[in-house]
Design a protein around this motif. Structure first.
Motif, PDB file in Angstrom:
ATOM      1  N   MET A  71       0.842  -1.192   0.000  1.00 40.77           N
ATOM      2  CA  MET A  71       0.000   0.000   0.000  1.00 40.77           C
ATOM      3  C   MET A  71       0.879   1.244   0.000  1.00 40.77           C
ATOM      4  SD  MET A  71      -3.070   1.057   2.662  1.00 40.77           S
ATOM      5  CE  MET A  71      -4.041  -0.389   2.226  1.00 40.77           C
ATOM      6  N   LEU A  72       0.320   2.351  -0.482  1.00 43.36           N
ATOM      7  CA  LEU A  72       1.046   3.607  -0.511  1.00 43.36           C
ATOM      8  C   LEU A  72       1.406   4.079   0.891  1.00 43.36           C
ATOM      9  CD1 LEU A  72      -1.240   5.448  -3.082  1.00 43.36           C
ATOM     10  CD2 LEU A  72       1.048   4.591  -3.528  1.00 43.36           C
ATOM     11  N   LYS A  73       2.361   4.987   0.966  1.00 43.17           N
ATOM     12  CA  LYS A  73       2.771   5.542   2.246  1.00 43.17           C
ATOM     13  C   LYS A  73       1.836   6.654   2.702  1.00 43.17           C
ATOM     14  CE  LYS A  73       6.739   7.661   4.583  1.00 43.17           C
ATOM     15  NZ  LYS A  73       6.689   6.779   5.748  1.00 43.17           N
ATOM     16  N   GLU A  74       1.162   7.315   1.755  1.00 41.96           N
ATOM     17  CA  GLU A  74       0.229   8.382   2.112  1.00 41.96           C
ATOM     18  C   GLU A  74      -0.915   8.396   1.116  1.00 41.96           C
ATOM     19  OE1 GLU A  74       2.738  11.794   1.950  1.00 41.96           O
ATOM     20  OE2 GLU A  74       2.482  12.059  -0.198  1.00 41.96           O
ATOM     21  N   LEU A  75      -2.041   8.961   1.560  1.00 45.54           N
ATOM     22  CA  LEU A  75      -3.228   8.946   0.724  1.00 45.54           C
ATOM     23  C   LEU A  75      -4.121  10.113   1.110  1.00 45.54           C
ATOM     24  CD1 LEU A  75      -4.487   7.146  -1.493  1.00 45.54           C
ATOM     25  CD2 LEU A  75      -5.710   5.946   0.313  1.00 45.54           C
ATOM     26  N   LEU A  76      -4.505  10.904   0.107  1.00 47.81           N
ATOM     27  CA  LEU A  76      -5.464  11.978   0.318  1.00 47.81           C
ATOM     28  C   LEU A  76      -6.863  11.452   0.045  1.00 47.81           C
ATOM     29  CD1 LEU A  76      -6.043  15.080   0.733  1.00 47.81           C
ATOM     30  CD2 LEU A  76      -5.955  15.251  -1.771  1.00 47.81           C
ATOM     31  N   ILE A  77      -7.771  11.703   0.981  1.00 46.42           N
ATOM     32  CA  ILE A  77      -9.174  11.332   0.814  1.00 46.42           C
ATOM     33  C   ILE A  77      -9.958  12.593   0.501  1.00 46.42           C
ATOM     34  CG2 ILE A  77     -11.161  10.180   1.848  1.00 46.42           C
ATOM     35  CD1 ILE A  77      -8.686   8.400   1.682  1.00 46.42           C
ATOM     36  N   THR A  78     -10.511  12.666  -0.698  1.00 48.00           N
ATOM     37  CA  THR A  78     -11.330  13.811  -1.064  1.00 48.00           C
ATOM     38  C   THR A  78     -12.665  13.309  -1.596  1.00 48.00           C
ATOM     39  OG1 THR A  78     -11.355  15.925  -2.264  1.00 48.00           O
ATOM     40  CG2 THR A  78     -10.460  13.998  -3.422  1.00 48.00           C
ATOM     41  N   GLY A  79     -13.544  14.228  -1.950  1.00 48.81           N
ATOM     42  CA  GLY A  79     -14.871  13.796  -2.380  1.00 48.81           C
ATOM     43  C   GLY A  79     -15.448  14.715  -3.431  1.00 48.81           C
ATOM     44  N   THR A  80     -16.637  14.367  -3.880  1.00 49.49           N
ATOM     45  CA  THR A  80     -17.308  15.185  -4.875  1.00 49.49           C
ATOM     46  C   THR A  80     -17.999  16.382  -4.234  1.00 49.49           C
ATOM     47  OG1 THR A  80     -19.224  13.708  -4.706  1.00 49.49           O
ATOM     48  CG2 THR A  80     -17.683  13.310  -6.511  1.00 49.49           C
ATOM     49  N   ASP A  81     -18.258  16.309  -2.915  1.00 51.52           N
ATOM     50  CA  ASP A  81     -18.857  17.436  -2.204  1.00 51.52           C
ATOM     51  C   ASP A  81     -18.615  17.269  -0.710  1.00 51.52           C
ATOM     52  OD1 ASP A  81     -20.995  15.693  -1.186  1.00 51.52           O
ATOM     53  OD2 ASP A  81     -21.824  15.818  -3.204  1.00 51.52           O
ATOM     54  N   THR A  82     -19.195  18.166   0.094  1.00 48.68           N
ATOM     55  CA  THR A  82     -18.881  18.193   1.520  1.00 48.68           C
ATOM     56  C   THR A  82     -19.466  17.019   2.302  1.00 48.68           C
ATOM     57  OG1 THR A  82     -20.786  19.637   1.892  1.00 48.68           O
ATOM     58  CG2 THR A  82     -18.645  20.694   1.589  1.00 48.68           C
ATOM     59  N   GLU A  83     -20.488  16.386   1.807  1.00 46.60           N
ATOM     60  CA  GLU A  83     -21.130  15.280   2.528  1.00 46.60           C
ATOM     61  C   GLU A  83     -20.926  13.939   1.813  1.00 46.60           C
ATOM     62  OE1 GLU A  83     -22.443  15.658   5.477  1.00 46.60           O
ATOM     63  OE2 GLU A  83     -22.132  17.827   5.453  1.00 46.60           O
ATOM     64  N   ALA A  84     -19.842  13.828   1.085  1.00 49.23           N
ATOM     65  CA  ALA A  84     -19.619  12.609   0.294  1.00 49.23           C
ATOM     66  C   ALA A  84     -19.284  11.398   1.154  1.00 49.23           C
ATOM     67  CB  ALA A  84     -18.502  12.850  -0.720  1.00 49.23           C
ATOM     68  N   GLY A  85     -18.598  11.608   2.268  1.00 49.26           N
ATOM     69  CA  GLY A  85     -18.207  10.483   3.119  1.00 49.26           C
ATOM     70  C   GLY A  85     -16.707  10.384   3.325  1.00 49.26           C
ATOM     71  N   LYS A  86     -16.011  11.509   3.257  1.00 53.55           N
ATOM     72  CA  LYS A  86     -14.557  11.495   3.448  1.00 53.55           C
ATOM     73  C   LYS A  86     -14.174  11.022   4.853  1.00 53.55           C
ATOM     74  CE  LYS A  86     -14.086  15.829   2.614  1.00 53.55           C
ATOM     75  NZ  LYS A  86     -15.543  16.115   2.453  1.00 53.55           N
ATOM     76  N   THR A  87     -14.884  11.515   5.855  1.00 53.31           N
ATOM     77  CA  THR A  87     -14.579  11.107   7.232  1.00 53.31           C
ATOM     78  C   THR A  87     -14.865   9.626   7.426  1.00 53.31           C
ATOM     79  OG1 THR A  87     -15.089  13.334   8.041  1.00 53.31           O
ATOM     80  CG2 THR A  87     -15.065  11.559   9.674  1.00 53.31           C
ATOM     81  N   VAL A  88     -15.929   9.143   6.809  1.00 53.05           N
ATOM     82  CA  VAL A  88     -16.267   7.719   6.915  1.00 53.05           C
ATOM     83  C   VAL A  88     -15.144   6.870   6.332  1.00 53.05           C
ATOM     84  CG1 VAL A  88     -17.857   5.907   6.162  1.00 53.05           C
ATOM     85  CG2 VAL A  88     -18.752   8.125   6.883  1.00 53.05           C
ATOM     86  N   LEU A  89     -14.703   7.185   5.125  1.00 54.57           N
ATOM     87  CA  LEU A  89     -13.641   6.387   4.496  1.00 54.57           C
ATOM     88  C   LEU A  89     -12.330   6.514   5.266  1.00 54.57           C
ATOM     89  CD1 LEU A  89     -12.641   4.520   2.296  1.00 54.57           C
ATOM     90  CD2 LEU A  89     -12.168   6.528   0.869  1.00 54.57           C
ATOM     91  N   THR A  90     -11.990   7.703   5.719  1.00 55.11           N
ATOM     92  CA  THR A  90     -10.764   7.883   6.494  1.00 55.11           C
ATOM     93  C   THR A  90     -10.809   7.052   7.766  1.00 55.11           C
ATOM     94  OG1 THR A  90     -10.548  10.150   5.635  1.00 55.11           O
ATOM     95  CG2 THR A  90      -9.240   9.582   7.570  1.00 55.11           C
ATOM     96  N   THR A  91     -11.961   7.012   8.424  1.00 59.55           N
ATOM     97  CA  THR A  91     -12.119   6.218   9.644  1.00 59.55           C
ATOM     98  C   THR A  91     -12.025   4.732   9.346  1.00 59.55           C
ATOM     99  OG1 THR A  91     -13.524   7.953  10.610  1.00 59.55           O
ATOM    100  CG2 THR A  91     -13.630   5.774  11.615  1.00 59.55           C
ATOM    101  N   VAL A  92     -12.656   4.304   8.268  1.00 59.46           N
ATOM    102  CA  VAL A  92     -12.636   2.890   7.878  1.00 59.46           C
ATOM    103  C   VAL A  92     -11.201   2.447   7.571  1.00 59.46           C
ATOM    104  CG1 VAL A  92     -13.277   1.345   5.984  1.00 59.46           C
ATOM    105  CG2 VAL A  92     -15.023   2.747   7.077  1.00 59.46           C
ATOM    106  N   LEU A  93     -10.468   3.236   6.804  1.00 54.27           N
ATOM    107  CA  LEU A  93      -9.092   2.873   6.461  1.00 54.27           C
ATOM    108  C   LEU A  93      -8.175   2.933   7.686  1.00 54.27           C
ATOM    109  CD1 LEU A  93      -8.639   4.628   2.999  1.00 54.27           C
ATOM    110  CD2 LEU A  93      -9.036   2.202   3.449  1.00 54.27           C
ATOM    111  N   SER A  94      -8.426   3.867   8.583  1.00 61.50           N
ATOM    112  CA  SER A  94      -7.636   3.950   9.815  1.00 61.50           C
ATOM    113  C   SER A  94      -7.857   2.726  10.684  1.00 61.50           C
ATOM    114  CB  SER A  94      -8.003   5.221  10.592  1.00 61.50           C
ATOM    115  OG  SER A  94      -7.706   6.380   9.852  1.00 61.50           O
ATOM    116  N   ALA A  95      -9.114   2.291  10.795  1.00 60.53           N
ATOM    117  CA  ALA A  95      -9.422   1.092  11.570  1.00 60.53           C
ATOM    118  C   ALA A  95      -8.741  -0.130  10.968  1.00 60.53           C
ATOM    119  CB  ALA A  95     -10.938   0.890  11.620  1.00 60.53           C
TER     120      ALA A  95
END
Length: 225
Positions: A1-25
């Motif tokens: 896997m990459l050493k770093e990853l930016l999580i962005t979205g199509t808009d403010t409620e896309a689910g960036k925090t959800v994906l960041t939390t899922v990948l962190s877990a």
């Protein structure tokens, strides 16, 4: 896997925090001996920094999670103007450089979407391209998702972002048939030439980290290597 990853979205409620939390877990469960870093470079109003502090055991200060913090929940240039402060990207870059050297894997959650303003002149897409951040685009499963995805991928290409993949996120419960109709994986891949790494189901409890790690394992994370 990459050493770093930016999580962005199509808009403010896309689910960036959800994906960041899922990948962190996922990272902390399957790579417990390595050091995970989480960064929300700029935050306006209370939210993600506090969530990551309370949810994960991170060897980071609050300022290392979020180098720039503004009180008003508005776009950074507007929130900064209300406090008579600049959006000092040098602070963000210095923190990013420090975390890159200290962490085995760094997740960076962007503010807003790719087109969201960071300063009066720059957007999230501009920074992602200039700072050469490998990026995942989160797309909410809803009507209009296909056109929003195509437009965001076009912006990513224009700003030379290394877009590694797309994750489709159910922000509310959907049947398999609804998901297939609203965000058909094959069509999105054909239109964008970017791999769809998978779907996130609707998650009503982000505190069950074992379950989140299992959800992440269902994504095609090998494409991030």
């Amino acid at each position: 896997m990459l050493k770093e990853l930016l999580i962005t979205g199509t808009d403010t409620e896309a689910g960036k925090t959800v994906l960041t939390t899922v990948l962190s877990a996922y990272w902390q469960k399957y790579y417990p001996q390595s050091r995970l870093g989480i960064m929300k470079p700029i935050q306006s109003g209370v939210g993600d920094r506090e969530w990551y502090q309370n949810t994960f055991k991170l060897e980071q200060s609050p300022e290392e999670i979020t180098p720039l913090y503004f009180q008003a929940p508005l776009a950074p240039p507007i929130a900064a103007a209300k406090e008579n402060r600049p959006v000092d990207l040098a602070i963000v870059w210095q923190t990013l450089t420090k975390l890159r050297s200290q962490c085995d894997f760094l997740l960076i959650e962007s503010l807003g979407g790719l087109g969201s303003p960071v300063t009066d002149e720059l957007t999230v897409a501009d920074l992602a391209g200039e700072w050469r951040l490998p990026t995942i685009l989160v797309v909410p499963v809803k009507l209009g998702a296909i056109s929003h995805t195509v437009a965001n991928v076009a912006l990513a290409r224009q700003t030379r972002i290394n877009l590694k993949g797309i994750v489709l996120n159910c922000t509310q419960p959907h049947s398999d048939a609804e998901i297939a109709d609203l965000t058909p994986k094959d069509l999105i891949q054909s239109l964008t030439n970017i791999p769809v790494l998978g779907y996130l189901p609707y998650i009503d409890n982000l505190t069950d980290l074992d379950k989140l790690a299992q959800i992440a394992s269902n994504l095609d994370l090998e494409k991030l290597s």
